[in-house]
Design a protein around this motif. Structure first.
Motif, PDB file in Angstrom:
ATOM      1  N   ASP A 114       0.821  -1.215   0.000  1.00  0.00           N
ATOM      2  CA  ASP A 114       0.000   0.000   0.000  1.00  0.00           C
ATOM      3  C   ASP A 114       0.854   1.262   0.000  1.00  0.00           C
ATOM      4  N   VAL A 115       2.032   1.183   0.633  1.00  0.00           N
ATOM      5  CA  VAL A 115       2.944   2.331   0.599  1.00  0.00           C
ATOM      6  C   VAL A 115       3.495   2.512  -0.811  1.00  0.00           C
ATOM      7  N   HIS A 116       3.888   1.413  -1.440  1.00  0.00           N
ATOM      8  CA  HIS A 116       4.366   1.497  -2.829  1.00  0.00           C
ATOM      9  C   HIS A 116       3.303   2.103  -3.738  1.00  0.00           C
ATOM     10  N   ALA A 117       2.060   1.674  -3.570  1.00  0.00           N
ATOM     11  CA  ALA A 117       0.980   2.195  -4.417  1.00  0.00           C
ATOM     12  C   ALA A 117       0.807   3.699  -4.211  1.00  0.00           C
TER      13      ALA A 117
ATOM     14  N   LEU B 187       1.802   9.244  -6.199  1.00  0.00           N
ATOM     15  CA  LEU B 187       2.446  10.555  -6.113  1.00  0.00           C
ATOM     16  C   LEU B 187       3.361  10.800  -7.313  1.00  0.00           C
ATOM     17  N   ALA B 188       4.125   9.768  -7.666  1.00  0.00           N
ATOM     18  CA  ALA B 188       5.063   9.903  -8.780  1.00  0.00           C
ATOM     19  C   ALA B 188       4.324  10.187 -10.084  1.00  0.00           C
TER      20      ALA B 188
ATOM     21  N   ASP C 219      -0.053  13.990  -1.519  1.00  0.00           N
ATOM     22  CA  ASP C 219      -0.841  13.769  -2.726  1.00  0.00           C
ATOM     23  C   ASP C 219      -1.857  14.897  -2.914  1.00  0.00           C
ATOM     24  N   ALA C 220      -2.533  15.286  -1.839  1.00  0.00           N
ATOM     25  CA  ALA C 220      -3.534  16.358  -1.932  1.00  0.00           C
ATOM     26  C   ALA C 220      -2.886  17.668  -2.346  1.00  0.00           C
ATOM     27  N   GLN C 221      -1.718  17.976  -1.782  1.00  0.00           N
ATOM     28  CA  GLN C 221      -1.044  19.224  -2.117  1.00  0.00           C
ATOM     29  C   GLN C 221      -0.543  19.221  -3.557  1.00  0.00           C
ATOM     30  N   LEU C 222      -0.003  18.087  -3.998  1.00  0.00           N
ATOM     31  CA  LEU C 222       0.500  18.009  -5.366  1.00  0.00           C
ATOM     32  C   LEU C 222      -0.627  18.092  -6.386  1.00  0.00           C
TER      33      LEU C 222
END
Length: 205
Positions: A91-94, A99-100, A169-172
């Motif tokens: 889940d961290v990788h996902a 993000l990427a 993620d929200a900020q990006l």
């Protein structure tokens, strides 16, 4: 350059945009019953006129500061993704790869990004500081400890990391929205230019 790259470049060119705008005018004339049975010829002809009247694409051989900065940011992001491969739960990788993906879309707009210092700062710090710091702190914890919720804490280290990734993620996505609003404004400006040059259009935005 591959054929697909040439096609993509032409699709985004001023010539294609101008030709498409006039072609849509011809299509509108057809729906209004003004083009007659030869409306495909009218549409194609108007597209050709628009493509011919549009100014040619400027040749640019120099590498801008924006391209240099964004190229380095992209390289730093790729390096970070390689370093974390296999080190974190799925889940961290996902979340990181999500993000990427957002970052990749933003980095694809080099000139827009570097012309906005606030957005550039957020992207740069996310790649070079915020994201690596969160991942590094988590990676240095024993796996069992990271997954266990302590009695004196609201969430485990694993949940804390996911929450931090969600905040990034929200900020990006706000940054991406700002960049795309700039693209939309450029499209609106092009619509006003075509309207001023060629008269009323169904393309008014």
């Amino acid at each position: 350059m591959a054929i697909s790259d040439r096609v993509l470049r032409y699709l985004g060119s001023t010539k294609n945009i101008a030709g498409s705008a006039l072609g849509l005018l011809g299509l509108g004339a057809h729906f209004l019953g003004l083009a007659g049975a030869y409306w495909p010829v009218v549409v194609a002809g108007l597209y050709g006129v628009g493509a011919l009247l549009a100014p040619p694409e400027r040749v640019r051989l120099t590498i801008s500061h924006a391209e240099v900065e964004v190229r380095q940011l992209r390289a730093d992001l790729d390096t970070l993704l390689r370093r974390i491969d296999g080190r974190f739960p799925a889940d961290v990788h996902a979340a990181v790869h999500g993000l990427a993906e957002v970052l990749g879309g933003v980095l694809g707009r080099a000139e827009q990004l570097t012309s906005s210092p606030d957005e550039l700062h957020v992207v740069s710090q996310t790649i070079r500081s915020y994201l690596p710091a969160s991942l590094e702190s988590y990676a240095n914890l024993p796996r069992g400890y990271a997954l266990t919720r302590r009695a004196d804490r609201e969430r485990s280290a694993h949940e804390e990391l996911l929450a931090q990734l969600a905040l990034l993620d929200a900020q990006l996505r706000k940054v991406a929205d700002a960049i795309h609003r700039g693209d939309e404004q450029a499209l609106r400006d092009q619509g006003r230019f075509l309207q001023d040059r060629f008269g009323g259009s169904d393309l008014d935005l």
